[in-house]
Design an enzyme around this catalytic site. Structure first.
Site, PDB file in Angstrom:
ATOM      1  N   GLU A 117       0.830  -1.202   0.000  1.00 62.46           N
ATOM      2  CA  GLU A 117       0.000   0.000   0.000  1.00 62.46           C
ATOM      3  C   GLU A 117       0.863   1.250   0.000  1.00 62.46           C
ATOM      4  O   GLU A 117       1.987   1.233   0.500  1.00 62.46           O
ATOM      5  CB  GLU A 117      -0.893   0.023   1.246  1.00 62.46           C
ATOM      6  CG  GLU A 117      -1.800  -1.182   1.387  1.00 62.46           C
ATOM      7  CD  GLU A 117      -2.454  -1.251   2.761  1.00 62.46           C
ATOM      8  OE1 GLU A 117      -2.246  -0.321   3.570  1.00 62.46           O
ATOM      9  OE2 GLU A 117      -3.149  -2.238   3.033  1.00 62.46           O
ATOM     10  N   CYS A 130       3.409   8.454   1.601  1.00 57.08           N
ATOM     11  CA  CYS A 130       3.776   7.436   2.575  1.00 57.08           C
ATOM     12  C   CYS A 130       3.894   6.117   1.820  1.00 57.08           C
ATOM     13  O   CYS A 130       2.920   5.652   1.216  1.00 57.08           O
ATOM     14  CB  CYS A 130       2.713   7.338   3.668  1.00 57.08           C
ATOM     15  SG  CYS A 130       3.029   6.047   4.898  1.00 57.08           S
ATOM     16  N   CYS A 137       5.434  -7.495   7.034  1.00 58.65           N
ATOM     17  CA  CYS A 137       6.442  -7.055   7.986  1.00 58.65           C
ATOM     18  C   CYS A 137       6.750  -8.194   8.941  1.00 58.65           C
ATOM     19  O   CYS A 137       5.843  -8.938   9.341  1.00 58.65           O
ATOM     20  CB  CYS A 137       5.941  -5.839   8.775  1.00 58.65           C
ATOM     21  SG  CYS A 137       7.150  -5.175   9.949  1.00 58.65           S
ATOM     22  N   CYS A 141       4.606  -6.623  15.642  1.00 52.21           N
ATOM     23  CA  CYS A 141       3.966  -5.764  16.642  1.00 52.21           C
ATOM     24  C   CYS A 141       2.476  -6.091  16.685  1.00 52.21           C
ATOM     25  O   CYS A 141       1.803  -6.036  15.642  1.00 52.21           O
ATOM     26  CB  CYS A 141       4.189  -4.296  16.302  1.00 52.21           C
ATOM     27  SG  CYS A 141       5.946  -3.828  16.253  1.00 52.21           S
ATOM     28  N   CYS A 144      -0.458  -3.798  15.139  1.00 52.39           N
ATOM     29  CA  CYS A 144      -0.262  -3.321  13.765  1.00 52.39           C
ATOM     30  C   CYS A 144      -0.809  -4.343  12.770  1.00 52.39           C
ATOM     31  O   CYS A 144      -0.456  -5.525  12.828  1.00 52.39           O
ATOM     32  CB  CYS A 144       1.223  -3.084  13.520  1.00 52.39           C
ATOM     33  SG  CYS A 144       1.654  -2.714  11.811  1.00 52.39           S
ATOM     34  N   GLY A 192       5.984  -2.573   6.336  1.00 56.37           N
ATOM     35  CA  GLY A 192       7.347  -3.053   6.463  1.00 56.37           C
ATOM     36  C   GLY A 192       8.200  -2.252   7.435  1.00 56.37           C
ATOM     37  O   GLY A 192       7.845  -1.140   7.843  1.00 56.37           O
ATOM     38  N   SER A 226      11.581   5.485   9.044  1.00 52.80           N
ATOM     39  CA  SER A 226      11.159   5.020  10.360  1.00 52.80           C
ATOM     40  C   SER A 226      11.797   3.674  10.694  1.00 52.80           C
ATOM     41  O   SER A 226      12.231   2.941   9.810  1.00 52.80           O
ATOM     42  CB  SER A 226       9.633   4.895  10.422  1.00 52.80           C
ATOM     43  OG  SER A 226       9.185   3.835   9.598  1.00 52.80           O
ATOM     44  N   SER A 249       9.826   4.339  16.198  1.00 51.47           N
ATOM     45  CA  SER A 249       8.535   3.863  16.700  1.00 51.47           C
ATOM     46  C   SER A 249       8.752   3.271  18.083  1.00 51.47           C
ATOM     47  O   SER A 249       9.098   2.100  18.223  1.00 51.47           O
ATOM     48  CB  SER A 249       7.956   2.816  15.729  1.00 51.47           C
ATOM     49  OG  SER A 249       7.697   3.389  14.472  1.00 51.47           O
ATOM     50  N   HIS A 251       6.572   3.686  21.238  1.00 48.43           N
ATOM     51  CA  HIS A 251       5.281   3.150  21.702  1.00 48.43           C
ATOM     52  C   HIS A 251       5.229   2.783  23.173  1.00 48.43           C
ATOM     53  O   HIS A 251       4.133   2.552  23.704  1.00 48.43           O
ATOM     54  CB  HIS A 251       4.846   1.956  20.855  1.00 48.43           C
ATOM     55  CG  HIS A 251       4.756   2.243  19.399  1.00 48.43           C
ATOM     56  ND1 HIS A 251       4.106   3.341  18.886  1.00 48.43           N
ATOM     57  CD2 HIS A 251       5.278   1.586  18.315  1.00 48.43           C
ATOM     58  CE1 HIS A 251       4.206   3.357  17.569  1.00 48.43           C
ATOM     59  NE2 HIS A 251       4.923   2.310  17.204  1.00 48.43           N
ATOM     60  N   ASN A 325      -5.357   3.793  15.013  1.00 49.58           N
ATOM     61  CA  ASN A 325      -6.421   3.495  14.056  1.00 49.58           C
ATOM     62  C   ASN A 325      -6.714   2.002  14.188  1.00 49.58           C
ATOM     63  O   ASN A 325      -5.991   1.173  13.635  1.00 49.58           O
ATOM     64  CB  ASN A 325      -5.962   3.839  12.637  1.00 49.58           C
ATOM     65  CG  ASN A 325      -7.116   3.855  11.647  1.00 49.58           C
ATOM     66  OD1 ASN A 325      -8.232   3.445  11.965  1.00 49.58           O
ATOM     67  ND2 ASN A 325      -6.844   4.326  10.444  1.00 49.58           N
ATOM     68  N   CYS A 368      -1.783   1.082   8.115  1.00 49.30           N
ATOM     69  CA  CYS A 368      -0.981   0.287   7.190  1.00 49.30           C
ATOM     70  C   CYS A 368      -1.357  -1.186   7.281  1.00 49.30           C
ATOM     71  O   CYS A 368      -1.386  -1.764   8.352  1.00 49.30           O
ATOM     72  CB  CYS A 368       0.503   0.455   7.510  1.00 49.30           C
ATOM     73  SG  CYS A 368       1.097   2.119   7.232  1.00 49.30           S
TER      74      CYS A 368
END
Length: 392
Positions: A117, A130, A137, A141, A144, A192, A226, A249, A251, A325, A368
């Protein structure tokens, strides 16, 4: 990184790891090569070297990806050159828009059927792309959508760059409402872990920032890469001499929780990851972006805001809070707005610059991996129905 199980083998059993087929990478593309490499490739086809600059000017300068539009090339040469140097890498499967046309998301099918995407986001003063660096990936996580899908393969340099060139063409067409017609920023925050595909991502960055016609001519300072905290790759990035923004990232500010939310933390702990990030900032003079997805009742407690503030106080860093999200069926949800505001207040009180990311794309599966997951669910359901006729 994700820890894989060790599979014992014996002389009577083939080694499952060594016999596993490697994912097939796409055919070579003009964007995989620097200008000298393109000249050599053109010469190998028996064409004059200046054709490399012509092709490059179309692709990077004019954002033309359709060979039929390259009318200054002789027809015979055009067919041969574009077949070898401009193969189709990305085929759009779905294109969705929201926010009155300011946010546009594309789901691509790659040559081997993998899905990735990319998103184009327009603002009054800029347009940002983006992009994905891997199909899936491997960082696992749990909150995600991409991480839960697992890793299919790395993307090639050209598969990364072609996303950007396509989106730059969309921006140039005026399709992004209320925004300038020129793409100005690229963030490697799609599907990824960029630093797990290190050599190709760095080469893609160099291609995007090289002056036209060798590249797209973007500013390195307008590129953000990132990472979840692959410390050796972060330290390798310090030595590259680039001035891209590094986004970490994080978190969670404590190892106990981060071990769960970002499994790579089991190998490189918070202190080690932050040390590498601060060293990057010291070397480049670029402020680190600390990405922090606020998750209800998980990492949004006031004491975690205070701890994060102490870790970042006086450092060249800012916090980018991300309202989660949520993905369908997930147990993870976004923090309530009052909790978010208190988290922001405590960070700012500690002297840490803090912003809350603009929420974009909820109507179009903005997180994502959501759109790819929904497409694969449809495909899987179709396959199951077909099997049932014959006998997510």
């Amino acid at each position: 990184m994700t820890i894989l199980p060790v599979i014992p083998t014996s002389p009577d059993q083939p080694d499952a790891v060594s016999t596993r087929r490697r994912p097939a990478m796409p055919p070579r593309h003009l964007a995989d090569l620097d200008l000298a490499g393109r000249r050599a490739a053109v010469a190998d086809l028996g064409e004059p070297a200046f054709r490399a600059k012509q092709l490059s000017t179309h692709y990077f300068g004019r954002l033309v990806r359709d060979p039929a539009a390259m009318t200054d090339l002789p027809a015979a040469s055009r067919d041969r050159l574009t077949e070898v140097l401009l193969p189709t890498l990305l085929t759009p499967q779905r294109e969705l828009a929201c926010d009155d046309g300011a946010t546009r998301k594309t789901l691509w099918k790659l040559h081997d059927g993998a899905m990735v995407e990319s998103v184009l986001m327009g603002y009054p003063d800029r347009v940002t792309a983006c992009v994905s660096s891997q199909a899936g990936c491997g960082m696992a996580c749990p909150f995600c959508a991409t991480g839960q899908a697992g890793l299919t393969r790395n993307l090639s340099v050209a598969e990364i760059v072609d996303q950007v060139v396509y989106l730059a063409g969309v921006a140039a067409s005026g399709a992004v409402t209320g925004s300038p017609p020129r793409l100005s920023r690229v963030v490697f925050m799609g599907m990824g872990e960029p630093l797990a595909n290190y050599p190709r991502v760095i080469e893609a960055v160099r291609r995007l920032t090289a002056p036209a016609p060798e590249g797209l001519g973007l500013s390195q300072r307008h590129i953000t890469v990132s990472t979840v905290g692959l410390v050796p790759a972060m330290r390798r990035l310090i030595a590259e001499g680039l001035s891209v923004t590094l986004a970490l990232s994080l978190h969670a500010p404590d190892d106990d929780l981060r071990d769960e939310l970002v499994p790579v933390n089991q190998r490189w702990k918070v202190a080690e990851v932050l040390d590498a990030a601060f060293d990057y900032a010291a070397q480049t003079g670029r402020r680190i972006s600390i990405e922090y997805a606020l998750i209800r009742d998980v990492n949004d407690q006031p004491w975690r805001a205070d701890l994060l503030g102490r870790l970042l106080h006086g450092k060249l860093a800012h916090v980018n809070l991300i309202p989660l999200n949520p993905t369908p069926g997930s147990r993870w949800d976004a923090s309530p707005k009052p909790v978010e505001r208190e988290f922001v207040r405590r960070l700012r009180e500690a002297g840490v610059a803090t912003t809350v990311r603009d929420t974009r794309g909820r109507e179009i599966d903005g997180a994502c991996g959501q759109l790819a997951a929904s497409e694969l669910t449809v495909v899987d359901a179709g396959g199951a129905a077909a099997d049932a006729e014959v006998a997510r």
